[in-house]
Design an enzyme around this catalytic site. Sequence first.
Site, PDB file in Angstrom:
ATOM      1  N   ASP A  65       0.842  -1.204   0.000  1.00 45.53           N
ATOM      2  CA  ASP A  65       0.000   0.000   0.000  1.00 45.53           C
ATOM      3  C   ASP A  65       0.874   1.250   0.000  1.00 45.53           C
ATOM      4  O   ASP A  65       2.085   1.181   0.221  1.00 45.53           O
ATOM      5  CB  ASP A  65      -0.968  -0.001   1.200  1.00 45.53           C
ATOM      6  CG  ASP A  65      -0.319  -0.443   2.501  1.00 45.53           C
ATOM      7  OD1 ASP A  65       0.917  -0.433   2.586  1.00 45.53           O
ATOM      8  OD2 ASP A  65      -1.059  -0.788   3.428  1.00 45.53           O
ATOM      9  N   ASN A 120      -7.596  -3.708  14.022  1.00 48.54           N
ATOM     10  CA  ASN A 120      -8.998  -3.898  13.617  1.00 48.54           C
ATOM     11  C   ASN A 120      -9.159  -5.045  12.613  1.00 48.54           C
ATOM     12  O   ASN A 120     -10.221  -5.229  12.040  1.00 48.54           O
ATOM     13  CB  ASN A 120      -9.584  -2.589  13.055  1.00 48.54           C
ATOM     14  CG  ASN A 120      -8.907  -2.149  11.761  1.00 48.54           C
ATOM     15  OD1 ASN A 120      -8.037  -2.843  11.237  1.00 48.54           O
ATOM     16  ND2 ASN A 120      -9.317  -1.008  11.238  1.00 48.54           N
ATOM     17  N   HIS A 122      -7.414  -5.418   9.775  1.00 52.30           N
ATOM     18  CA  HIS A 122      -7.118  -5.115   8.371  1.00 52.30           C
ATOM     19  C   HIS A 122      -5.808  -5.759   7.933  1.00 52.30           C
ATOM     20  O   HIS A 122      -4.925  -6.015   8.754  1.00 52.30           O
ATOM     21  CB  HIS A 122      -7.136  -3.602   8.104  1.00 52.30           C
ATOM     22  CG  HIS A 122      -5.990  -2.817   8.636  1.00 52.30           C
ATOM     23  ND1 HIS A 122      -6.081  -1.471   8.908  1.00 52.30           N
ATOM     24  CD2 HIS A 122      -4.709  -3.149   8.967  1.00 52.30           C
ATOM     25  CE1 HIS A 122      -4.914  -1.032   9.348  1.00 52.30           C
ATOM     26  NE2 HIS A 122      -4.069  -2.032   9.394  1.00 52.30           N
ATOM     27  N   GLU A 127      -9.728  -2.340   4.981  1.00 51.69           N
ATOM     28  CA  GLU A 127     -10.334  -2.095   6.287  1.00 51.69           C
ATOM     29  C   GLU A 127     -11.556  -2.995   6.472  1.00 51.69           C
ATOM     30  O   GLU A 127     -12.045  -3.585   5.500  1.00 51.69           O
ATOM     31  CB  GLU A 127     -10.752  -0.622   6.378  1.00 51.69           C
ATOM     32  CG  GLU A 127      -9.594   0.374   6.235  1.00 51.69           C
ATOM     33  CD  GLU A 127      -8.734   0.507   7.495  1.00 51.69           C
ATOM     34  OE1 GLU A 127      -8.755  -0.395   8.350  1.00 51.69           O
ATOM     35  OE2 GLU A 127      -8.026   1.518   7.613  1.00 51.69           O
TER      36      GLU A 127
HETATM   37  P1  PGA Z   1       2.068  -2.232  12.542  1.00 51.78           P
HETATM   38  O1  PGA Z   1       0.836  -2.105  11.563  1.00 51.78           O
HETATM   39  O2  PGA Z   1       3.038  -3.154  11.847  1.00 51.78           O
HETATM   40  O3  PGA Z   1       2.626  -0.849  12.671  1.00 51.78           O
HETATM   41  O4  PGA Z   1       1.547  -2.820  13.813  1.00 51.78           O
HETATM   42  C1  PGA Z   1       0.321  -3.259  10.993  1.00 51.78           C
HETATM   43  C2  PGA Z   1      -0.866  -2.894  10.141  1.00 51.78           C
HETATM   44  O5  PGA Z   1      -1.595  -1.951  10.488  1.00 51.78           O
HETATM   45  O6  PGA Z   1      -1.086  -3.576   9.132  1.00 51.78           O
END
Ligand code: PGA
Length: 219
Positions: A65, A120, A122, A127
């Site tokens: 992304d 969450n 995702h 999302e």
């Molecule tokens: P993080 O984020 O590696 O900073 O915990 C993971 C994500 O949101 O996919």
Amino acid sequence: MGSPINLYGTWVNACKYVANEIEKQLKEKPESRFILPTGSTPIGVYNELTKRNLDWSKATTYNLDEYLDCSIEEQTYRYFMDDMLFNHINIKRENINFPTDGDKGYGLDVDLCLLGIGTNGHIAFNEPGSDFNSETRVVDLTESTIQDNSRFFPTINDVPTQAVTMGLKPIMTSKRIILMANGYNKHDVLNKALLGRLSEERPASVLQLHKNMEAVYCD
Ligand code: PGA
């Protein structure tokens, strides 16, 4: 079938395991295609990989992304990847891909896909509510993701509100997937996603449908 979640005593060892799998993949097939994540989760893997003298000259990478309209260059995922990995290995610049490049067929048929998971549920910026058949697309970020990401920006108003994300459908075309989760705050969502019922409200649950997927976890 056993649980796909492998528990590691230390995160350092989890990262070494993932780096070993990437190294094996590169040695078996120098022209391997990888999907790579950003975020705090993969940093240990990238640190480990940059210490190893691996030949990336034939490899291709696709990032999961990228923000749209990010006003702070140091916070773009391209900058992060250059800083953490690409500037330290011999990958060819033309073999580095971001979804904002707008290629058709972006990230399809990858050999090894590395993923993180959001609190969450995702994966990438798919999302809750994302269609399991979603394609690579522009998305609005949810309030909880904007809140999570605000720690990297001077104020919450500086956090981009849109991104381009790989869809769940192309991610699932990867031959092999390793999902990484570090810390007890990911325990519940990881268990629900991989051992609970399939639900588009928990996008990572689509990974249950993948035949060659494992998770590495350390609390
Ligand atoms: P993080 O984020 O590696 O900073 O915990 C993971 C994500 O949101 O996919």
